[in-house]
Design a protein around this motif. Structure first.
Motif, PDB file in Angstrom:
ATOM      1  N   PHE A 196      80.868  98.337  24.702  1.00  0.00           N
ATOM      2  CA  PHE A 196      82.142  98.930  24.286  1.00  0.00           C
ATOM      3  C   PHE A 196      83.070  97.842  23.746  1.00  0.00           C
ATOM      4  O   PHE A 196      83.725  98.018  22.723  1.00  0.00           O
ATOM      5  CB  PHE A 196      82.823  99.627  25.472  1.00  0.00           C
ATOM      6  CG  PHE A 196      82.390 101.049  25.731  1.00  0.00           C
ATOM      7  CD1 PHE A 196      83.270 102.107  25.564  1.00  0.00           C
ATOM      8  CD2 PHE A 196      81.114 101.332  26.180  1.00  0.00           C
ATOM      9  CE1 PHE A 196      82.903 103.414  25.832  1.00  0.00           C
ATOM     10  CE2 PHE A 196      80.713 102.635  26.449  1.00  0.00           C
ATOM     11  CZ  PHE A 196      81.608 103.687  26.268  1.00  0.00           C
ATOM     12  N   THR A 197      83.136  96.702  24.449  1.00  0.00           N
ATOM     13  CA  THR A 197      84.040  95.628  24.055  1.00  0.00           C
ATOM     14  C   THR A 197      83.646  95.018  22.714  1.00  0.00           C
ATOM     15  O   THR A 197      84.487  94.835  21.825  1.00  0.00           O
ATOM     16  CB  THR A 197      84.061  94.537  25.142  1.00  0.00           C
ATOM     17  OG1 THR A 197      84.567  95.102  26.360  1.00  0.00           O
ATOM     18  CG2 THR A 197      84.946  93.371  24.732  1.00  0.00           C
ATOM     19  N   ASN A 239      85.812  95.406  19.171  1.00  0.00           N
ATOM     20  CA  ASN A 239      86.499  94.227  18.650  1.00  0.00           C
ATOM     21  C   ASN A 239      85.824  93.596  17.442  1.00  0.00           C
ATOM     22  O   ASN A 239      86.494  93.245  16.471  1.00  0.00           O
ATOM     23  CB  ASN A 239      86.652  93.194  19.770  1.00  0.00           C
ATOM     24  CG  ASN A 239      87.713  93.584  20.767  1.00  0.00           C
ATOM     25  OD1 ASN A 239      88.895  93.461  20.516  1.00  0.00           O
ATOM     26  ND2 ASN A 239      87.282  94.114  21.908  1.00  0.00           N
ATOM     27  N   VAL A 240      84.517  93.455  17.487  1.00  0.00           N
ATOM     28  CA  VAL A 240      83.815  92.779  16.391  1.00  0.00           C
ATOM     29  C   VAL A 240      83.602  93.708  15.202  1.00  0.00           C
ATOM     30  O   VAL A 240      83.799  93.307  14.048  1.00  0.00           O
ATOM     31  CB  VAL A 240      82.469  92.207  16.877  1.00  0.00           C
ATOM     32  CG1 VAL A 240      81.666  91.630  15.717  1.00  0.00           C
ATOM     33  CG2 VAL A 240      82.706  91.141  17.943  1.00  0.00           C
ATOM     34  N   PHE A 241      83.230  94.956  15.461  1.00  0.00           N
ATOM     35  CA  PHE A 241      82.856  95.844  14.371  1.00  0.00           C
ATOM     36  C   PHE A 241      83.971  96.779  13.922  1.00  0.00           C
ATOM     37  O   PHE A 241      84.044  97.136  12.744  1.00  0.00           O
ATOM     38  CB  PHE A 241      81.607  96.644  14.758  1.00  0.00           C
ATOM     39  CG  PHE A 241      80.392  95.781  14.898  1.00  0.00           C
ATOM     40  CD1 PHE A 241      79.616  95.460  13.801  1.00  0.00           C
ATOM     41  CD2 PHE A 241      80.050  95.241  16.128  1.00  0.00           C
ATOM     42  CE1 PHE A 241      78.515  94.640  13.919  1.00  0.00           C
ATOM     43  CE2 PHE A 241      78.937  94.416  16.263  1.00  0.00           C
ATOM     44  CZ  PHE A 241      78.173  94.111  15.151  1.00  0.00           C
ATOM     45  N   GLU A 242      84.840  97.184  14.829  1.00  0.00           N
ATOM     46  CA  GLU A 242      85.946  98.056  14.432  1.00  0.00           C
ATOM     47  C   GLU A 242      87.196  97.237  14.108  1.00  0.00           C
ATOM     48  O   GLU A 242      87.751  97.354  13.015  1.00  0.00           O
ATOM     49  CB  GLU A 242      86.225  99.082  15.528  1.00  0.00           C
ATOM     50  CG  GLU A 242      85.075 100.077  15.699  1.00  0.00           C
ATOM     51  CD  GLU A 242      85.361 101.186  16.695  1.00  0.00           C
ATOM     52  OE1 GLU A 242      84.668 102.215  16.649  1.00  0.00           O
ATOM     53  OE2 GLU A 242      86.294 101.028  17.521  1.00  0.00           O
ATOM     54  N   GLY A 246      86.265 107.182  24.373  1.00  0.00           N
ATOM     55  CA  GLY A 246      85.287 108.197  23.977  1.00  0.00           C
ATOM     56  C   GLY A 246      84.851 108.034  22.531  1.00  0.00           C
ATOM     57  O   GLY A 246      83.685 108.262  22.188  1.00  0.00           O
ATOM     58  N   GLY A 247      85.769 107.620  21.675  1.00  0.00           N
ATOM     59  CA  GLY A 247      85.418 107.365  20.281  1.00  0.00           C
ATOM     60  C   GLY A 247      84.430 106.220  20.148  1.00  0.00           C
ATOM     61  O   GLY A 247      83.500 106.267  19.331  1.00  0.00           O
ATOM     62  N   ILE A 248      84.621 105.171  20.967  1.00  0.00           N
ATOM     63  CA  ILE A 248      83.661 104.067  20.961  1.00  0.00           C
ATOM     64  C   ILE A 248      82.303 104.549  21.446  1.00  0.00           C
ATOM     65  O   ILE A 248      81.262 104.202  20.872  1.00  0.00           O
ATOM     66  CB  ILE A 248      84.157 102.912  21.843  1.00  0.00           C
ATOM     67  CG1 ILE A 248      85.505 102.392  21.359  1.00  0.00           C
ATOM     68  CG2 ILE A 248      83.126 101.778  21.862  1.00  0.00           C
ATOM     69  CD1 ILE A 248      86.128 101.350  22.288  1.00  0.00           C
TER      70      ILE A 248
END
Length: 331
Positions: free
Chosen positions: A128-129, A133-136, A276-278
């Motif tokens: 999730f993290t 952070n990296v992709f979104e 939930g979106g992640i």
């Protein structure tokens, strides 16, 4: 139920076995019989009194679990595409160090095919993290270069594998030759021993002076100025922890001239809708990679749940590569 609670703020020894009432799922929640609980740095901070649970969350530590979904809100189960009796892993805001745990249904994911419950307990917090952070947030793209500070950590081994799976070049820092070697074995293109090498100089050398497009930073403090110096034009620095301190000085003119982005986030207090979106993005875009074998679990050690204090001592010694897990089936 058995649980591990924080008897007072302090060292690993303040983690003690306890008996707690079994939690009851509320609207939108499910009840999980926990097989394994992942250990994460925020658990250590909570134990020390530096990271309080959000309002309404359990006072028990633990942000990720894997086990069997026993019960829950029917409409929430349907919305999340889950069933009673299913093996799941879940991101929670607290309460993971226990035999039973409630979780928002939208933050649960099916255990990937071919993965054990122990292995699945390593997924939620780090995936999730890293995805968020990296992709979104930093929008890492195929062909770009990612620098990961602390490549042998749970976050680090996840970021290495995800970034490589999506076509990025990956550079990492780690604190020993052995850890550097482990990162390269996982797919990193190059590893920098931060104890003996200047990571900013090495990044510039390894990129022919261009710099990294994205940096994932768990240190902050005096690292920030050096990270600004080794970012590529239009580069993005994402800070997700402050192990090196909360204060940083850097050349703001560089940020302006080279159109740099300095950002950061914490996941625990974010809304269920956000998490939930992640989860939906992971299920759609990452779970197929896991099930194909392109991403594999990296577990350093497994401890019986009653030995949570030893697990925390192991984490604080920083000798591990990958994840540390509590197993509730062991005595």
């Amino acid at each position: 139920m058995r649980a591990i609670e924080i008897s007072r703020h302090g060292g690993p020894e303040v983690l003690v076995p306890a008996e707690r009432p079994r939690p009851v799922p509320g609207p939108g929640e499910v009840l999980i019989q926990v097989a394994a609980s992942g250990i994460n740095r925020p658990d250590v901070l909570q134990r020390k009194g530096a990271y309080a649970p959000p309002p309404g969350a359990s006072d028990l530590p633990g942000l990720e679990v894997a086990g069997i979904l026993l019960d829950g809100d029917d409409s929430a189960l349907q919305l999340a595409g889950l069933e009673r009796g299913q093996a799941v892993c879940a991101l929670v805001a607290g309460g993971g160090y226990a035999e039973f745990c409630v979780a928002p249904a939208v933050q649960c994911l099916p255990v990937p095919r071919g993965w054990s419950l122990l292995e699945a307990a390593t997924l939620p917090e780090t995936f999730f993290t890293v995805w968020s952070n990296v992709f979104e947030r930093a929008a890492l793209q195929a062909g770009e270069t990612l620098l990961i500070q602390g490549g042998s950590s749970g976050i680090g081994v996840t970021a290495i594998q995800l970034a490589k799976a999506f076509g990025a070049r990956v550079l990492v820092t780690a604190g020993s030759p052995e850890k550097c070697q482990a990162c390269v074995a996982l797919g990193a293109d190059a590893a920098i021993d931060y104890r003996t090498q200047d990571f900013a100089e090495e990044v510039r050398r390894l990129t022919d002076g261009r710099g990294a497009d994205v940096i994932l930073d768990m240190v902050a403090g005096d690292y920030v100025s050096r990270e600004i110096a080794c970012l590529a034009d239009d580069g993005r620095l994402v800070i997700i922890a402050v192990q090196g301190g909360v204060k940083a000085q850097f050349n703001a003119g560089e940020v302006l001239r080279r159109r740099l982005t300095v950002t950061g986030s914490t996941l625990r207090p974010r809304s269920e809708a956000f998490k939930g979106g992640i989860a939906r993005a992971l299920r759609q875009r990452v779970w197929p990679l896991i099930e194909s074998g392109r991403i594999r679990p990296v577990i350093d050690r497994v401890f019986p749940a009653a030995q949570a204090a030893s697990a925390h001592a192991c984490m604080e010694a920083s000798q591990h590569v990958g994840k540390i897990v509590l197993d509730w089936s062991l005595n």
